[in-house]
Design a protein around this motif. Structure first.
Motif, PDB file in Angstrom:
ATOM      1  N   LYS A 114       0.824  -1.209   0.000  1.00 24.28           N
ATOM      2  CA  LYS A 114       0.000   0.000   0.000  1.00 24.28           C
ATOM      3  C   LYS A 114       0.855   1.255   0.000  1.00 24.28           C
ATOM      4  O   LYS A 114       0.551   2.216  -0.705  1.00 24.28           O
ATOM      5  N   SER A 118       1.110   3.974  -3.250  1.00 24.78           N
ATOM      6  CA  SER A 118       0.667   5.359  -3.061  1.00 24.78           C
ATOM      7  C   SER A 118       1.677   6.366  -3.604  1.00 24.78           C
ATOM      8  O   SER A 118       1.314   7.502  -3.916  1.00 24.78           O
ATOM      9  N   ARG A 151      -6.005   4.249  -4.857  1.00 24.76           N
ATOM     10  CA  ARG A 151      -4.707   4.172  -5.539  1.00 24.76           C
ATOM     11  C   ARG A 151      -4.573   5.352  -6.502  1.00 24.76           C
ATOM     12  O   ARG A 151      -5.578   5.939  -6.900  1.00 24.76           O
TER      13      ARG A 151
END
Length: 184
Positions: A114, A118, A151
């Protein structure tokens, strides 16, 4: 002969002239699913083709281990393909035999994924056997849905695994189900 491009100093970002047809193409979410777990080669072909075209690709294998790799030691194939697995001594097959440290390794890998997504460095993210990590109760379904919705807009994502949860199928732009048809 050497040529060099000299950047033009701009006073503000609003002074950049953009052609109306040159807009960022929004990334897609693709799901590849099957009852059996032997279709990863098809996804790898797509990832290698994209990396060869110059787009950075990240492959994350949630239930594969055995090489003590972990998020801090990605394997790199060429300059455009990074591949990471969980930092665990074995591959996970049976949900009842997953130890707390193995669950933590998968969660560490998910957190790492994650955070790097990002940053927007990768154009394609392959989340291999994500459905199993979700169905085994290691990664919450809603966390994956939130990740997909938040995203960077240009990032393509491929989710793989058997028994993909309905909530993830609902977010997908494309769902491919591999089946074996036996002809008489």
């Amino acid at each position: 002969m050497v040529s060099q491009l000299k950047p033009v100093a701009l006073t503000s970002p609003s002074s950049i002239a953009r052609h109306p047809l040159l807009q960022t193409v929004e990334g897609t979410v693709q799901v590849f699913t099957a009852v059996h777990r032997s279709f990863f080669t098809n996804v790898m072909v797509q990832a290698l083709r994209i990396a060869d075209q110059g787009k950075a690709v990240l492959i994350v294998q949630f239930l594969k281990g055995g090489i003590h790799q972990g998020p801090d030691q990605p394997m790199q194939f060429g300059q455009n393909l990074d591949w990471i697995r969980g930092n665990m001594a074995r591959c996970l097959h049976n949900p009842e035999s997953i130890s707390p440290s193995e669950k933590q390794a998968v969660n560490d890998l998910w957190s790492h994924t994650k955070s790097v997504v990002s940053l927007g460095r990768y154009g394609l993210i392959v989340l291999d056997e994500l459905s199993l990590a979700v169905n085994h109760g290691i990664i919450p379904t809603q966390d994956v849905v939130d990740f997909l919705r938040q995203r960077p807009p240009q990032v393509d994502v491929i989710l793989t695994g058997p028994a993909m949860p309905d909530a993830l199928l609902a977010v997908a732009d494309q769902v491919t189900e591999f089946r074996r048809n036996f002809l008489p």
